[in-house]
Design a protein around this motif. Structure first.
Motif, PDB file in Angstrom:
ATOM      1  N   ILE A  60       0.867  -1.175   0.000  1.00 23.72           N
ATOM      2  CA  ILE A  60       0.000   0.000   0.000  1.00 23.72           C
ATOM      3  C   ILE A  60       0.901   1.221   0.000  1.00 23.72           C
ATOM      4  O   ILE A  60       1.866   1.302   0.768  1.00 23.72           O
ATOM      5  CB  ILE A  60      -0.926   0.011   1.223  1.00 23.72           C
ATOM      6  N   SER A  61       0.611   2.177  -0.873  1.00 29.85           N
ATOM      7  CA  SER A  61       1.482   3.347  -1.004  1.00 29.85           C
ATOM      8  C   SER A  61       0.664   4.622  -0.972  1.00 29.85           C
ATOM      9  O   SER A  61      -0.558   4.613  -1.193  1.00 29.85           O
ATOM     10  CB  SER A  61       2.278   3.264  -2.321  1.00 29.85           C
ATOM     11  N   GLY A  62       1.348   5.734  -0.700  1.00 32.31           N
ATOM     12  CA  GLY A  62       0.708   7.050  -0.751  1.00 32.31           C
ATOM     13  C   GLY A  62      -0.451   7.209   0.200  1.00 32.31           C
ATOM     14  O   GLY A  62      -1.391   7.959  -0.085  1.00 32.31           O
ATOM     15  N   LEU A  63      -0.427   6.527   1.360  1.00 30.42           N
ATOM     16  CA  LEU A  63      -1.562   6.564   2.277  1.00 30.42           C
ATOM     17  C   LEU A  63      -1.546   7.867   3.072  1.00 30.42           C
ATOM     18  O   LEU A  63      -0.654   8.114   3.876  1.00 30.42           O
ATOM     19  CB  LEU A  63      -1.505   5.361   3.217  1.00 30.42           C
ATOM     20  N   ARG A  64      -2.559   8.726   2.836  1.00 31.05           N
ATOM     21  CA  ARG A  64      -2.684   9.990   3.546  1.00 31.05           C
ATOM     22  C   ARG A  64      -4.153  10.276   3.839  1.00 31.05           C
ATOM     23  O   ARG A  64      -5.029   9.943   3.047  1.00 31.05           O
ATOM     24  CB  ARG A  64      -2.087  11.140   2.717  1.00 31.05           C
ATOM     25  N   PHE A  65      -4.406  10.902   4.982  1.00 32.07           N
ATOM     26  CA  PHE A  65      -5.766  11.291   5.351  1.00 32.07           C
ATOM     27  C   PHE A  65      -5.771  12.778   5.657  1.00 32.07           C
ATOM     28  O   PHE A  65      -4.805  13.330   6.190  1.00 32.07           O
ATOM     29  CB  PHE A  65      -6.255  10.486   6.565  1.00 32.07           C
ATOM     30  N   GLY A  66      -6.885  13.408   5.331  1.00 30.44           N
ATOM     31  CA  GLY A  66      -6.971  14.847   5.528  1.00 30.44           C
ATOM     32  C   GLY A  66      -7.046  15.544   4.200  1.00 30.44           C
ATOM     33  O   GLY A  66      -7.890  15.225   3.366  1.00 30.44           O
ATOM     34  N   ASN A  67      -6.162  16.494   3.963  1.00 27.51           N
ATOM     35  CA  ASN A  67      -6.135  17.210   2.698  1.00 27.51           C
ATOM     36  C   ASN A  67      -4.695  17.292   2.195  1.00 27.51           C
ATOM     37  O   ASN A  67      -3.884  18.042   2.739  1.00 27.51           O
ATOM     38  CB  ASN A  67      -6.699  18.615   2.878  1.00 27.51           C
ATOM     39  N   PRO A  68      -4.308  16.486   1.212  1.00 28.10           N
ATOM     40  CA  PRO A  68      -5.190  15.607   0.435  1.00 28.10           C
ATOM     41  C   PRO A  68      -5.446  14.262   1.125  1.00 28.10           C
ATOM     42  O   PRO A  68      -4.722  13.876   2.037  1.00 28.10           O
ATOM     43  CB  PRO A  68      -4.399  15.393  -0.849  1.00 28.10           C
ATOM     44  N   SER A  70      -5.382  10.303   0.180  1.00 24.67           N
ATOM     45  CA  SER A  70      -4.739   9.515  -0.869  1.00 24.67           C
ATOM     46  C   SER A  70      -4.554   8.082  -0.399  1.00 24.67           C
ATOM     47  O   SER A  70      -4.275   7.825   0.777  1.00 24.67           O
ATOM     48  CB  SER A  70      -3.379  10.119  -1.223  1.00 24.67           C
ATOM     49  N   ILE A  71      -4.712   7.149  -1.325  1.00 21.48           N
ATOM     50  CA  ILE A  71      -4.425   5.749  -1.056  1.00 21.48           C
ATOM     51  C   ILE A  71      -4.015   5.066  -2.354  1.00 21.48           C
ATOM     52  O   ILE A  71      -4.573   5.355  -3.424  1.00 21.48           O
ATOM     53  CB  ILE A  71      -5.628   5.011  -0.421  1.00 21.48           C
ATOM     54  N   GLY A  72      -3.025   4.203  -2.286  1.00 20.58           N
ATOM     55  CA  GLY A  72      -2.554   3.495  -3.472  1.00 20.58           C
ATOM     56  C   GLY A  72      -2.299   2.031  -3.185  1.00 20.58           C
ATOM     57  O   GLY A  72      -2.019   1.645  -2.036  1.00 20.58           O
ATOM     58  N   VAL A  73      -2.410   1.207  -4.211  1.00 23.81           N
ATOM     59  CA  VAL A  73      -2.110  -0.223  -4.099  1.00 23.81           C
ATOM     60  C   VAL A  73      -1.131  -0.596  -5.206  1.00 23.81           C
ATOM     61  O   VAL A  73      -1.135   0.014  -6.290  1.00 23.81           O
ATOM     62  CB  VAL A  73      -3.384  -1.089  -4.198  1.00 23.81           C
ATOM     63  N   SER A  74      -0.290  -1.591  -4.925  1.00 26.63           N
ATOM     64  CA  SER A  74       0.727  -1.982  -5.911  1.00 26.63           C
ATOM     65  C   SER A  74       0.958  -3.487  -5.848  1.00 26.63           C
ATOM     66  O   SER A  74       1.848  -3.956  -5.132  1.00 26.63           O
ATOM     67  CB  SER A  74       2.036  -1.234  -5.643  1.00 26.63           C
ATOM     68  N   PRO A  75       0.159  -4.279  -6.572  1.00 29.05           N
ATOM     69  CA  PRO A  75       0.373  -5.732  -6.616  1.00 29.05           C
ATOM     70  C   PRO A  75       1.655  -6.088  -7.355  1.00 29.05           C
ATOM     71  O   PRO A  75       2.088  -5.367  -8.262  1.00 29.05           O
ATOM     72  CB  PRO A  75      -0.864  -6.246  -7.365  1.00 29.05           C
ATOM     73  N   VAL A  76       2.287  -7.199  -6.957  1.00 25.64           N
ATOM     74  CA  VAL A  76       3.564  -7.621  -7.520  1.00 25.64           C
ATOM     75  C   VAL A  76       3.551  -9.121  -7.769  1.00 25.64           C
ATOM     76  O   VAL A  76       3.012  -9.887  -6.957  1.00 25.64           O
ATOM     77  CB  VAL A  76       4.737  -7.279  -6.575  1.00 25.64           C
ATOM     78  N   TYR A  93      -1.755   1.749  -8.608  1.00 25.30           N
ATOM     79  CA  TYR A  93      -2.921   2.624  -8.741  1.00 25.30           C
ATOM     80  C   TYR A  93      -3.005   3.480  -7.484  1.00 25.30           C
ATOM     81  O   TYR A  93      -2.918   2.957  -6.357  1.00 25.30           O
ATOM     82  CB  TYR A  93      -4.226   1.855  -8.914  1.00 25.30           C
ATOM     83  N   THR A  94      -3.146   4.789  -7.665  1.00 23.28           N
ATOM     84  CA  THR A  94      -3.265   5.712  -6.540  1.00 23.28           C
ATOM     85  C   THR A  94      -4.405   6.689  -6.799  1.00 23.28           C
ATOM     86  O   THR A  94      -4.505   7.278  -7.884  1.00 23.28           O
ATOM     87  CB  THR A  94      -1.963   6.499  -6.316  1.00 23.28           C
ATOM     88  N   TYR A  95      -5.240   6.833  -5.792  1.00 19.60           N
ATOM     89  CA  TYR A  95      -6.342   7.801  -5.846  1.00 19.60           C
ATOM     90  C   TYR A  95      -6.039   8.933  -4.873  1.00 19.60           C
ATOM     91  O   TYR A  95      -5.698   8.687  -3.712  1.00 19.60           O
ATOM     92  CB  TYR A  95      -7.658   7.125  -5.460  1.00 19.60           C
ATOM     93  N   THR A  96      -6.148  10.183  -5.365  1.00 16.58           N
ATOM     94  CA  THR A  96      -5.867  11.348  -4.527  1.00 16.58           C
ATOM     95  C   THR A  96      -6.944  12.404  -4.746  1.00 16.58           C
ATOM     96  O   THR A  96      -7.325  12.676  -5.887  1.00 16.58           O
ATOM     97  CB  THR A  96      -4.496  11.962  -4.856  1.00 16.58           C
TER      98      THR A  96
END
Length: 208
Positions: A60-68, A70-76, A93-96
């Motif tokens: 799991i990458s780019g995990l942030r709460f608040g502003n912005p 963001s959450i991302g996943v990276s299967p391998v 894939y990352t959503y922000t």
């Protein structure tokens, strides 16, 4: 048959059973012998099947709460090509979403980003006798970002292909799974890369 002959016969049978077990055991059982399990072959030197060399996982990458937010996943998917070489592919894939404050003080979404891509990588354990589980790491990652202005509906997209080089330290949990800490440097550092990665130095934690 006297007691000595019986004892010798019993010892021979036990020795034969142990030898047979060593030839047919799963590589994971080598831990009972105080040895690390082999990654590409059985104890008797036979190559492991393709399916037993595959390694699945991700992070799991780019995990942030608040502003912005963001959450991302990276299967391998990795493949143990040799005892010291791993090749593989992965996806990202990352959503922000960024929020703003209106004149009335209300909080509303102002920008949404969908970032996705794929990568191919190679990991080589260069000095296993000195620093085991430390890999030279090289990969090429292709990323596309789709940005949307939530208030106007306007969209934009941009892409980047980045060659990344660095090191990975892998802490094995089992023969086909481990915790991987990776430090990479982006050889294609530019304005687009900074908007995607934030820095030419990239740190990752993944499980595979």
């Amino acid at each position: 048959m006297n007691h000595i002959q019986k004892l010798l016969l019993l010892t021979a049978l036990l020795s034969s059973s142990v030898a047979f077990g060593q030839l047919t055991e799963d590589p994971e059982d080598r831990r009972d012998q105080g040895k690390d399990p082999l990654k590409t072959q059985t104890v008797d030197g036979q190559p492991l099947p393709f399916s037993q060399r595959l390694r699945f996982g991700g992070g799991i990458s780019g995990l942030r709460f608040g502003n912005p937010t963001s959450i991302g996943v990276s299967p391998v998917i990795g493949y143990q090509a040799t005892e010291h070489l791993i090749v593989g592919v992965g996806g990202t894939y990352t959503y922000t979403r960024y929020k703003g404050i209106t004149n009335t003080g209300a909080t509303v979404p102002i920008e949404t980003y969908n970032q996705y891509g794929g990568r191919g990588f190679v990991m080589y354990e260069a000095l296993p006798a000195i620093i085991p589980n430390l890999y030279l790491h090289g990969e090429v990652e292709s990323t596309t970002v789709q940005a949307k202005a939530d208030q106007t509906g306007q969209t934009a997209s941009y892409s980047l292909t980045a060659p990344l080089v660095g090191l990975t330290y892998s802490q094995p949990i089992s023969r086909r799974f481990g915790v991987n800490l990776t430090a990479l440097y982006n050889l294609n550092d530019n304005l687009i890369a900074r908007s995607i990665y934030g820095s030419p130095f990239i740190i990752r934690i993944a499980f595979f």
